[in-house]
Motif scaffolding. Structure first.
Motif, mmCIF file in Angstrom:
data_model
loop_
_atom_site.group_PDB
_atom_site.id
_atom_site.type_symbol
_atom_site.label_atom_id
_atom_site.label_comp_id
_atom_site.label_asym_id
_atom_site.label_seq_id
_atom_site.Cartn_x
_atom_site.Cartn_y
_atom_site.Cartn_z
ATOM 1 N N LYS A 190 -8.937 -3.417 11.813
ATOM 2 C CA LYS A 190 -9.341 -3.535 13.217
ATOM 3 C C LYS A 190 -10.855 -3.409 13.360
ATOM 4 N N SER A 191 -11.461 -2.494 12.623
ATOM 5 C CA SER A 191 -12.911 -2.326 12.722
ATOM 6 C C SER A 191 -13.634 -3.553 12.182
ATOM 7 N N ASP A 192 -13.100 -4.211 11.165
ATOM 8 C CA ASP A 192 -13.695 -5.442 10.667
ATOM 9 C C ASP A 192 -13.640 -6.541 11.725
ATOM 10 N N GLU A 193 -12.515 -6.635 12.436
ATOM 11 C CA GLU A 193 -12.381 -7.635 13.498
ATOM 12 C C GLU A 193 -13.362 -7.349 14.630
ATOM 13 N N ILE A 194 -13.500 -6.083 15.008
ATOM 14 C CA ILE A 194 -14.433 -5.711 16.071
ATOM 15 C C ILE A 194 -15.868 -6.017 15.644
ATOM 16 N N GLU A 195 -16.185 -5.751 14.391
ATOM 17 C CA GLU A 195 -17.530 -6.021 13.890
ATOM 18 C C GLU A 195 -17.844 -7.516 13.952
ATOM 19 N N PHE A 238 5.759 15.112 1.722
ATOM 20 C CA PHE A 238 4.358 14.918 1.353
ATOM 21 C C PHE A 238 4.082 13.457 1.021
ATOM 22 N N ILE A 239 4.985 12.822 0.282
ATOM 23 C CA ILE A 239 4.815 11.415 -0.073
ATOM 24 C C ILE A 239 4.804 10.547 1.177
ATOM 25 N N PHE A 240 5.698 10.795 2.117
ATOM 26 C CA PHE A 240 5.728 10.007 3.349
ATOM 27 C C PHE A 240 4.476 10.221 4.192
ATOM 28 N N ILE A 241 3.961 11.441 4.229
ATOM 29 C CA ILE A 241 2.737 11.708 4.992
ATOM 30 C C ILE A 241 1.558 10.964 4.385
ATOM 31 N N ILE A 242 1.411 11.024 3.073
ATOM 32 C CA ILE A 242 0.313 10.324 2.406
ATOM 33 C C ILE A 242 0.434 8.820 2.624
ATOM 34 N N ARG A 243 1.656 8.311 2.545
ATOM 35 C CA ARG A 243 1.874 6.878 2.744
ATOM 36 C C ARG A 243 1.505 6.447 4.164
ATOM 37 N N SER A 244 1.870 7.234 5.159
ATOM 38 C CA SER A 244 1.543 6.877 6.542
ATOM 39 C C SER A 244 0.042 6.975 6.793
ATOM 40 N N LEU A 245 -0.618 7.966 6.213
ATOM 41 C CA LEU A 245 -2.069 8.073 6.358
ATOM 42 C C LEU A 245 -2.775 6.879 5.736
ATOM 43 N N TYR A 246 -2.290 6.440 4.576
ATOM 44 C CA TYR A 246 -2.897 5.286 3.909
ATOM 45 C C TYR A 246 -2.717 4.023 4.738
ATOM 46 N N SER A 247 -1.516 3.802 5.284
ATOM 47 C CA SER A 247 -1.280 2.586 6.065
ATOM 48 C C SER A 247 -2.069 2.621 7.361
ATOM 49 N N ASN A 248 -2.211 3.798 7.983
ATOM 50 C CA ASN A 248 -3.007 3.901 9.207
ATOM 51 C C ASN A 248 -4.483 3.640 8.936
ATOM 52 N N SER A 249 -4.989 4.134 7.829
ATOM 53 C CA SER A 249 -6.410 3.928 7.528
ATOM 54 C C SER A 249 -6.693 2.469 7.208
ATOM 55 N N SER A 250 -5.776 1.786 6.532
ATOM 56 C CA SER A 250 -6.004 0.375 6.242
ATOM 57 C C SER A 250 -5.918 -0.463 7.511
ATOM 58 N N ALA A 251 -5.051 -0.083 8.444
ATOM 59 C CA ALA A 251 -4.956 -0.797 9.719
ATOM 60 C C ALA A 251 -6.228 -0.581 10.541
ATOM 61 N N LYS A 252 -6.753 0.642 10.547
ATOM 62 C CA LYS A 252 -7.995 0.918 11.271
ATOM 63 C C LYS A 252 -9.157 0.158 10.655
ATOM 64 N N SER A 253 -9.179 0.068 9.344
ATOM 65 C CA SER A 253 -10.239 -0.664 8.668
ATOM 66 C C SER A 253 -10.200 -2.139 9.049
#
Length: 63
Positions: free
Chosen positions: A42-47, A25-40
Motif C-alpha cells: 500500500k505504501s508503494d502505491e501511495i508513493e 506463536f506461529i499464527f501470530i508471526i504469520r499474521s504480522l508478516y502478512s500485515n507488514s507485506s500488505a502495508k508495504s
C-alpha cells in the motif's frame, strides 16, 4: 482412569499447553508478516500516486 496417575495427567496437560503456545506463536508471526507485506504494498502505491501528483504540479507550474 485406572492406568493414569496425577503426574502423567499433569505432563499431558503441560505438553498440550506447550503445543498450543507454539501453534499460537506461529499464527501470530504469520499474521504480522502478512500485515507488514500488505502495508508495504500500500505504501508503494501511495508513493507512486504522490510522485504522479508532484510531477503534474511541477508541469502545471512550468506551463
Amino acid at each position: 482412569m485406572a492406568g493414569y496417575d496425577i503426574s502423567s495427567i499433569t505432563y499431558l496437560i503441560l505438553f498440550g499447553l506447550i503445543v498450543l503456545s507454539v501453534i499460537s506463536f506461529i499464527f501470530i508471526i504469520r499474521s504480522l508478516y502478512s500485515n507488514s507485506s500488505a502495508k508495504s504494498k500500500k505504501s508503494d502505491e501511495i508513493e507512486k500516486k504522490l510522485d504522479k501528483i508532484i510531477a503534474l504540479l511541477e508541469k502545471e507550474r512550468n506551463s
